[in-house]
Design a protein around this motif. Structure first.
Motif, mmCIF file in Angstrom:
data_model
loop_
_atom_site.group_PDB
_atom_site.id
_atom_site.type_symbol
_atom_site.label_atom_id
_atom_site.label_comp_id
_atom_site.label_asym_id
_atom_site.label_seq_id
_atom_site.Cartn_x
_atom_site.Cartn_y
_atom_site.Cartn_z
ATOM 1 N N ARG A 57 -14.691 8.851 3.403
ATOM 2 C CA ARG A 57 -14.192 7.477 3.442
ATOM 3 C C ARG A 57 -14.743 6.710 2.250
ATOM 4 O O ARG A 57 -15.963 6.595 2.087
ATOM 5 N N ARG A 97 0.831 -1.211 0.000
ATOM 6 C CA ARG A 97 0.000 0.000 0.000
ATOM 7 C C ARG A 97 0.861 1.254 0.000
ATOM 8 O O ARG A 97 0.548 2.230 -0.671
ATOM 9 N N ALA A 139 -12.354 3.923 0.753
ATOM 10 C CA ALA A 139 -11.624 2.657 0.663
ATOM 11 C C ALA A 139 -12.410 1.540 1.340
ATOM 12 O O ALA A 139 -12.848 1.654 2.488
ATOM 13 N N GLY A 140 -12.610 0.454 0.596
ATOM 14 C CA GLY A 140 -13.323 -0.692 1.129
ATOM 15 C C GLY A 140 -14.832 -0.576 1.102
ATOM 16 O O GLY A 140 -15.528 -1.545 1.397
ATOM 17 N N GLN A 154 -8.663 -0.797 -1.617
ATOM 18 C CA GLN A 154 -8.090 -0.063 -0.495
ATOM 19 C C GLN A 154 -7.254 1.131 -0.945
ATOM 20 O O GLN A 154 -7.022 2.053 -0.164
ATOM 21 N N GLN A 155 -6.812 1.130 -2.175
ATOM 22 C CA GLN A 155 -6.005 2.223 -2.694
ATOM 23 C C GLN A 155 -6.812 3.033 -3.703
ATOM 24 O O GLN A 155 -7.441 2.463 -4.602
ATOM 25 N N GLN A 178 0.803 4.478 -2.670
ATOM 26 C CA GLN A 178 0.188 5.669 -2.088
ATOM 27 C C GLN A 178 0.768 6.952 -2.673
ATOM 28 O O GLN A 178 0.044 7.912 -2.946
ATOM 29 N N ASN A 221 -16.986 -3.658 -4.647
ATOM 30 C CA ASN A 221 -16.260 -3.095 -3.516
ATOM 31 C C ASN A 221 -15.084 -2.275 -4.025
ATOM 32 O O ASN A 221 -14.319 -2.724 -4.885
#
Length: 734
Positions: free
Chosen positions: A272, A233, A274-275, A258-259, A237, A255
């Motif tokens: 929010r 990650r 991510a995920g 995460q990145q 990033q 979904n």
């Protein structure tokens, strides 16, 4: 585009297998515990059953001795009957219990619960067999005695003596056998319990040891895997922080990875992402239909048989408006453009890469251009109307439109706090808007009609929402501004055309269709009781002589209006006019007469005249006939409109009132025709099932009633069901 997994899922296979094995051990131990508990329970029941047989055997001996010592006593005495009944019950119980113990059968306790007795071993079998042999010697003698024990005509002393003697011998042997059987069953049950306890201890110890191994090895592996994922990650990033567009990955379940790029949060408007599930992020911000289409679209992207370029043309999120969900002003809603690309791993589709851009500025520019095109189309429509309608009628329409707008503005400015005052404001605005729409529709000014219809939709919603507040009226100001702007536009166009027209030319005449022949006769029709509106004081005014205008010109104006409504309603009508231009109309009545005529004509076509099929089924001509007539005497101006349609269905009005909850069935049945007509003229009441551009909102007759009341007039209604309806309005001409 191709990529590789950051985390190898195979690393988790051993973890999953270990967890499954751990759960299997626990399940096996629980299953063994349930089984052994059942086994112990059956052994306990067996011990209880042997004790019960022994006790019953003792009770049998006691009862036999009691009967022997009481021999000669009346057999019908309560004592003898009770002992005989108990003796018979215990004998039956001993027989059934010994058979169940010997064969391992099912028994029922005193509470009615059923139990399965376990199979006994050979030693126990020997003991129960010995007890059964002794019982087989005793039981027949007992039954022989019981057969005639309560019969005073038969001497059963010998049978009783034989049973007692046999009991003395057999009872001791039965009890000894059952005692040994009980001891053996108890010892066997205790041995099984010890074995079960040992196995449970070993099983718990094995599970605990396995758990320690699991924690030591596999939790450490999970921690190492998480560390690898964190390192991966960090590698991406820095790249994501430098991208100005929104970038993220989607899996098959929608979904978000995460990145994602830092810009994505600002573009989407979420802190929010991510995920999170992509559908949950979009839910409430786009329509449910678009959300469903988005799911199907992404499913097709994961379908390897579908070409990516082909499915891209079906993208439902191309320049889509993302509504604001924070409750702030709607200006925060933006247009976003989502582009989807497949990410391959070898030849398999692993992820979908999504690129998001804020295209609000470009969309707003397109909207402005589209608005300008619409305005040009609207001006062409207005220009066509100006060129084909008498300038006098156009000027009257502009004047009346501004008058309606001024009235509605004044109504909005009037203070009102109570529900009664707010409802009065609502109904007054509704009437003015409906009158304005009627005139615009008569001139085929669809831009005016569309704005007025949209305003009526909002007014209708306010009528049905119940409690009102002053803020509910604020959105109407936008519609009034739009109507005033259109009015100014058509006025400006008219002035430019008039300036360019020849000074010595006669005023342009409208393009009117030839008058239709009058086919309906003037035969006398059945008259019915009429209803009238309260009178109000009249106002002074000057008479206007319209005799210089042809009767055909006025008739053509109303005929065009009636034909337009009839086409939209799927009907055929013929309008016949009488004295429409040869009547001196006072200045103060000129506009209300026009409004009343339009509303009456609209009501006749929409509600009165039936469809051609219905008329032919009723034996009528497919073309409905409407007569519009004006008369003038020294004191009054009279306008009458009559149609040969279906008439007023009073029972239908009753049904509507009950269906709407305004009246109970019994109360509605008591209403007179006059009271039903009064309801028909109430604001918001309509017999039409569905509202459209021409009617169904319950405003047209309310407008007529308000105008008649305002000018101190009278309103009469005659109707014959299935034949005709006639409105006669009398207005003071002074």
């Amino acid at each position: 585009m191709a990529t590789t997994h950051n985390i190898d899922n195979k690393r988790y296979h051993s973890l999953i297998i270990s967890i499954a094995l751990f759960l299997s051990l626990i399940g096996a131990l629980l299953a063994f515990t349930f089984y052994t508990s059942s086994l112990l329970e059956r052994n306990t029941v067996l011990i209880d059953q042997t004790n019960q047989v022994a006790n019953s055997a003792q009770a049998v001996i006691k009862d036999l001795f009691d009967l022997d010592s009481s021999y000669g006593e009346d057999t019908s005495s309560p004592h003898i009957q009770r002992v005989l009944e108990r003796l018979e019950q215990n004998a039956t119980l001993i027989t059934s219990s010994i058979n169940a113990i010997e064969k391992g059968g099912k028994i029922t306790d005193i509470d009615g619960k059923n139990y399965n007795l376990p199979k006994i071993n050979s030693q126990s079998q020997t003991q129960i067999t010995a007890a059964n042999e002794q019982w087989q010697l005793l039981e027949p003698k007992i039954q022989t005695y019981l057969k005639d024990a309560d019969n005073i005509m038969v001497d059963s002393s010998d049978e009783l003596t034989q049973a007692v003697e046999q009991a003395k011998t057999s009872s001791l042997l039965i009890n000894d056998s059952l005692d040994r059987l009980t001891d053996e069953v108890f010892i066997n049950a205790e041995r099984q319990a010890n074995t079960i306890r040992l196995i449970q201890i070993l099983g718990v110890a094995a599970i605990f040891a396995y758990f320690l191994i699991f924690v030591f090895f596999f939790v450490r592996r999970l921690r190492d895997t998480d560390a690898e994922a964190l390192a991966a990650r960090r590698e991406t990033q820095e790249i994501m922080e430098t991208v100005n567009t929104g970038l993220f990955l989607l899996d098959k379940d929608l979904n978000i990875g995460q990145q994602h790029s830092r810009a994505l949060n600002g573009i989407i408007g979420e802190d929010r992402l991510a995920g999170e599930n992509f559908a949950d992020v979009l839910r409430g911000r786009i329509s449910d239909k678009d959300l469903k289409t988005t799911r199907q679209f992404i499913e097709q992207l994961y379908n390897p048989r579908v070409k990516e370029k082909l499915v891209d043309s079906l993208n439902p999120l191309h320049k889509v408006m993302l509504h604001n969900t924070s409750g702030e002003e709607s200006t925060t809603s933006r247009f976003l453009d989502f582009k989807f690309s497949r990410v391959y791993e070898d030849k398999d589709i692993a992820r979908i890469l999504v690129n998001v851009n804020d295209v609000s500025d470009a969309v707003y520019l397109e909207q402005r251009l589209e608005k300008e095109r619409s305005q040009n189309d609207m001006q062409i429509e207005m220009l066509t109307t100006i060129l084909n309608v008498n300038p006098k009628i156009i000027n009257e329409f502009i004047h009346n439109t501004k008058a309606h707008i001024d009235k509605m503005n004044n109504i909005l400015k009037n203070p009102g706090s109570s529900q009664f005052e707010l409802e009065g404001k609502l109904n007054a605005i509704y009437r003015e808007m409906h009158s304005l729409k009627g005139e615009a529709s008569a001139l085929k000014l669809h831009s005016f009609t569309k704005i007025a219809s949209d305003a009526e939709d909002k007014l209708d919603a306010l009528q049905n929402q119940g409690k009102l507040s002053g803020n509910n009226f604020l959105p109407l100001a936008v519609h009034l501004d739009d109507l005033l702007s259109l009015s100014n536009t058509i006025e400006t166009l008219g002035e430019r055309i008039n300036q360019a027209a020849p000074k010595n030319g006669s005023s342009a005449k409208p393009m009117a269709k030839a008058p239709m022949a009058v086919s309906s006769s003037n035969a006398t029709r059945t008259q019915f009781a009429s209803q009238s509106v309260n009178n109000m004081p009249v106002t002074d005014g000057n008479d206007i002589d319209l005799s210089d205008e042809s009767d055909n010109e006025h008739l053509a104006y109303y005929q065009d209006f009636a034909q337009d409504i009839a086409v939209r309603q799927g009907k055929q009508v013929q309008l016949n006019g009488h004295n429409l231009a040869h009547v001196n109309i006072p200045a103060h009545l000129k506009q209300p007469i026009k409004e009343i005529s339009i509303q009456l004509l609209r009501n006749a076509v929409v509600h009165g005249i039936e469809s051609p099929e219905a008329r032919q089924s009723a034996g009528k001509s497919a073309i409905g006939s409407i007569d519009l007539e004006m008369q003038r005497d020294d004191q009054n101006l009279i306008i009458a409109l009559q149609d040969d349609g279906q008439g007023i269905d009073y029972e239908g009005i009753r049904h509507k009132l009950v269906e709407a909850g305004s009246f109970e069935q019994e109360a509605a049945s008591q209403l007179t025709h006059g009271e039903l007509l009064k309801t028909l003229f109430a604001s918001g009441f309509s017999t039409k099932e569905h509202a459209d551009e021409d009617g169904g909102r319950g405003v047209g007759l309310d407008v007529i009633k308000a105008l008649v009341k305002e000018y101190n007039g009278k309103l009469n209604v005659n109707s014959e069901l299935g034949q005709m309806t006639r409105f006669v309005i009398t207005l003071p001409a002074a």
